[in-house]
Write an enzyme that holds these catalytic residues in place. Structure first.
Site, PDB file in Angstrom:
ATOM      1  N   GLY A 131      65.568 -13.679  15.554  1.00 28.97           N
ATOM      2  CA  GLY A 131      66.742 -13.863  16.398  1.00 28.97           C
ATOM      3  C   GLY A 131      66.659 -15.173  17.149  1.00 28.97           C
ATOM      4  O   GLY A 131      65.564 -15.688  17.406  1.00 28.97           O
ATOM      5  N   GLY A 151      69.514 -16.379  19.667  1.00 27.16           N
ATOM      6  CA  GLY A 151      70.580 -16.630  20.632  1.00 27.16           C
ATOM      7  C   GLY A 151      70.012 -17.271  21.882  1.00 27.16           C
ATOM      8  O   GLY A 151      68.928 -17.866  21.850  1.00 27.16           O
ATOM      9  N   ASN A 152      70.707 -17.136  23.014  1.00 23.74           N
ATOM     10  CA  ASN A 152      70.193 -17.802  24.218  1.00 23.74           C
ATOM     11  C   ASN A 152      68.897 -17.147  24.708  1.00 23.74           C
ATOM     12  O   ASN A 152      67.950 -17.844  25.095  1.00 23.74           O
ATOM     13  CB  ASN A 152      71.249 -17.864  25.321  1.00 23.74           C
ATOM     14  CG  ASN A 152      71.660 -16.508  25.846  1.00 23.74           C
ATOM     15  OD1 ASN A 152      71.421 -15.464  25.239  1.00 23.74           O
ATOM     16  ND2 ASN A 152      72.313 -16.518  26.999  1.00 23.74           N
ATOM     17  N   TRP A 153      68.800 -15.807  24.665  1.00 22.24           N
ATOM     18  CA  TRP A 153      67.570 -15.140  25.091  1.00 22.24           C
ATOM     19  C   TRP A 153      66.467 -15.382  24.072  1.00 22.24           C
ATOM     20  O   TRP A 153      65.313 -15.642  24.428  1.00 22.24           O
ATOM     21  CB  TRP A 153      67.838 -13.664  25.290  1.00 22.24           C
ATOM     22  CG  TRP A 153      66.707 -12.801  25.779  1.00 22.24           C
ATOM     23  CD1 TRP A 153      66.486 -11.514  25.431  1.00 22.24           C
ATOM     24  CD2 TRP A 153      65.665 -13.135  26.714  1.00 22.24           C
ATOM     25  NE1 TRP A 153      65.376 -11.006  26.077  1.00 22.24           N
ATOM     26  CE2 TRP A 153      64.845 -11.984  26.874  1.00 22.24           C
ATOM     27  CE3 TRP A 153      65.328 -14.289  27.422  1.00 22.24           C
ATOM     28  CZ2 TRP A 153      63.728 -11.959  27.711  1.00 22.24           C
ATOM     29  CZ3 TRP A 153      64.209 -14.266  28.252  1.00 22.24           C
ATOM     30  CH2 TRP A 153      63.438 -13.117  28.390  1.00 22.24           C
ATOM     31  N   GLN A 171      76.862  -6.725  24.994  1.00 24.65           N
ATOM     32  CA  GLN A 171      76.243  -5.479  24.550  1.00 24.65           C
ATOM     33  C   GLN A 171      76.720  -4.273  25.352  1.00 24.65           C
ATOM     34  O   GLN A 171      76.698  -3.144  24.874  1.00 24.65           O
ATOM     35  CB  GLN A 171      74.723  -5.607  24.633  1.00 24.65           C
ATOM     36  CG  GLN A 171      74.140  -6.622  23.657  1.00 24.65           C
ATOM     37  CD  GLN A 171      74.378  -6.236  22.210  1.00 24.65           C
ATOM     38  OE1 GLN A 171      73.786  -5.315  21.692  1.00 24.65           O
ATOM     39  NE2 GLN A 171      75.269  -6.955  21.538  1.00 24.65           N
ATOM     40  N   ARG A 229      75.934 -11.611  31.668  1.00 27.09           N
ATOM     41  CA  ARG A 229      77.183 -11.813  30.925  1.00 27.09           C
ATOM     42  C   ARG A 229      78.064 -10.565  30.946  1.00 27.09           C
ATOM     43  O   ARG A 229      79.286 -10.676  30.861  1.00 27.09           O
ATOM     44  CB  ARG A 229      76.883 -12.242  29.487  1.00 27.09           C
ATOM     45  CG  ARG A 229      76.273 -11.185  28.625  1.00 27.09           C
ATOM     46  CD  ARG A 229      76.182 -11.611  27.174  1.00 27.09           C
ATOM     47  NE  ARG A 229      75.262 -12.708  26.978  1.00 27.09           N
ATOM     48  CZ  ARG A 229      74.674 -12.995  25.826  1.00 27.09           C
ATOM     49  NH1 ARG A 229      74.911 -12.246  24.759  1.00 27.09           N
ATOM     50  NH2 ARG A 229      73.851 -14.003  25.706  1.00 27.09           N
ATOM     51  N   LYS A 267      68.381  -4.926  24.043  1.00 26.11           N
ATOM     52  CA  LYS A 267      68.871  -4.005  25.067  1.00 26.11           C
ATOM     53  C   LYS A 267      70.062  -3.219  24.527  1.00 26.11           C
ATOM     54  O   LYS A 267      71.213  -3.608  24.704  1.00 26.11           O
ATOM     55  CB  LYS A 267      69.200  -4.783  26.335  1.00 26.11           C
ATOM     56  CG  LYS A 267      67.949  -5.464  26.893  1.00 26.11           C
ATOM     57  CD  LYS A 267      68.167  -6.260  28.146  1.00 26.11           C
ATOM     58  CE  LYS A 267      66.830  -6.796  28.678  1.00 26.11           C
ATOM     59  NZ  LYS A 267      66.963  -7.566  29.913  1.00 26.11           N
ATOM     60  N   LYS A 306      71.644  -0.710  31.952  1.00 23.78           N
ATOM     61  CA  LYS A 306      71.997  -1.639  33.048  1.00 23.78           C
ATOM     62  C   LYS A 306      73.169  -2.528  32.666  1.00 23.78           C
ATOM     63  O   LYS A 306      73.925  -2.979  33.532  1.00 23.78           O
ATOM     64  CB  LYS A 306      70.778  -2.463  33.457  1.00 23.78           C
ATOM     65  CG  LYS A 306      70.152  -3.298  32.331  1.00 23.78           C
ATOM     66  CD  LYS A 306      70.685  -4.702  32.260  1.00 23.78           C
ATOM     67  CE  LYS A 306      70.112  -5.468  31.096  1.00 23.78           C
ATOM     68  NZ  LYS A 306      70.575  -6.872  31.054  1.00 23.78           N
ATOM     69  N   ALA A 314      68.619 -15.402  30.678  1.00 19.86           N
ATOM     70  CA  ALA A 314      68.046 -16.427  29.799  1.00 19.86           C
ATOM     71  C   ALA A 314      68.078 -17.845  30.377  1.00 19.86           C
ATOM     72  O   ALA A 314      67.067 -18.551  30.322  1.00 19.86           O
ATOM     73  CB  ALA A 314      68.745 -16.392  28.440  1.00 19.86           C
TER      74      ALA A 314
END
Length: 359
Positions: free
Chosen positions: A11, A13-15, A307, A273, A122, A209, A158
């Protein structure tokens, strides 16, 4: 594992890119225990007329999802998943949870039997074989790949991690030896990691969360203040604890006081986000009332995904199956607002009438 552990990040993405910066630095600093090359699987896209992987490897920067942050040169973006993961001793999963099952099936025949997975994802998976309930992403990874899967969750936005602002994270694992390996891989002076054995509770916190974060954003969109948002956080935390008691065997209340719990919840409700999504749902309700979450996602996130709405839908289905939707009024209201079933203005009525306030 081999004498030196090799690492693959699944993966980007930003994270994923933020964690790649940490991992890329740590394997060089600890080259006595880790191989220094880190493969990072990246779904191939076009970026300004070029392949994104080529741009990332040339500039050492994820120009689309984490622009302005330099990645270590030993982190290599790869568009071929099988080639990226082949021979890896540690597999770091960091992608939208709806893509994990197919990703694991693609990897299934190409990984080491001795490999260790760690999920930074998550979200939840649907229970297998049409059974009611939810399943943990880490369990799904274990079942498909036949290896142990730990988790890492925490108050880790992130961009702030990439900017090396101090934060904490929680490593959930089955034994201390795995925890120590992952602590060596992830910990930095600005990214402190604790080890906890309550794996499923840690993972559940990371998913739920995001739902509460949408509620915090709804409060922001309505122009309400810190007191109202604090109520959302408190009531949301109570529903998270209750969900854990009902669905996770052996869930420990103390785990909610780790970074994966209340800290991640607070960070998400102020800067994540999904908080932004909640605010945009209110604003779009005024000028674009027919816009769906997918349309908001496409306009705002440049190919990434929220998400929270998907998790809200997944847990709603589970609660409905068990006939206990009314026991989780905050989760239910957020789900129904995301589905455009009720107006966002009804959210405050949900807070006012929450069972916690009834004698």
């Amino acid at each position: 594992m081999s004498e030196k552990s090799s690492v693959c990040i699944v993966g980007s993405g930003n994270w994923g890119s933020a964690i790649a910066k940490i991992v890329g630095q740590n394997v060089v600093e600890k080259s006595d225990i880790f191989e220094t090359r880190v493969n990072m699987y990246m779904y191939e896209e076009n970026f300004e007329g070029r392949k994104l992987t080529e741009v990332v490897n040339e500039k050492h920067e994820n120009v689309k999802y984490l622009p302005g942050v330099k990645l270590p040169e030993n982190v290599v973006a790869m568009p071929d998943l099988v080639e990226a993961c082949k021979g890896a001793d540690i597999l770091i999963f960091v992608m939208p949870h709806q893509f994990v099952r197919q990703t694991c099936k693609t990897m299934q025949e190409h990984i080491k039997d001795s490999a260790l997975a760690v999920s930074l994802i998550k979200g939840f998976d649907k229970a297998p074989d049409g059974k009611p309930g939810i399943a943990m992403i880490s369990n799904m990874i274990e079942e498909i790949l036949g290896i142990d899967c730990a988790v890492l969750m925490g108050a880790n936005l992130a961009p702030e991690v990439a900017d090396e602002q101090f934060c904490e994270a929680t490593i959930g694992c089955k034994n201390l030896a795995e925890g120590e390996i992952l602590k060596n891989l992830f910990e930095k002076p600005y990214f402190r990691c604790s080890i906890c054995m309550d794996v499923e509770t840690i993972e559940m916190c990371g998913a739920l969360k995001n739902v509460v974060g949408i509620g915090a954003g709804i409060v922001d969109g309505m122009g309400l203040g810190h007191n109202t948002k604090a109520a959302v956080i408190r009531l949301g935390l109570m529903e998270m604890v209750k969900f854990g008691e009902m669905f996770i065997k052996g869930s420990q209340e103390v785990t909610f006081f780790e970074s994966c719990g209340v800290a991640d919840l607070v960070a998400t409700c102020h800067g994540g986000r999904n908080r932004m999504l909640g605010e945009l749902v209110i604003k779009s309700d005024k000028d674009r009332p027919n816009w769906t979450i997918k349309e908001l996602e496409k306009e705002i996130l440049r190919g990434q995904s929220f998400q929270g709405p998907l998790v809200a839908q997944e847990i709603h289905e589970v609660l409905k199956e068990r006939g206990i939707v009314d026991d989780f009024p905050l989760f239910n209201a957020i789900y129904r607002i995301c589905q455009r079933e009720i107006p966002p203005s009804d959210f405050i009525d949900c807070l006012r009438s929450h069972p916690e306030h009834m004698d």
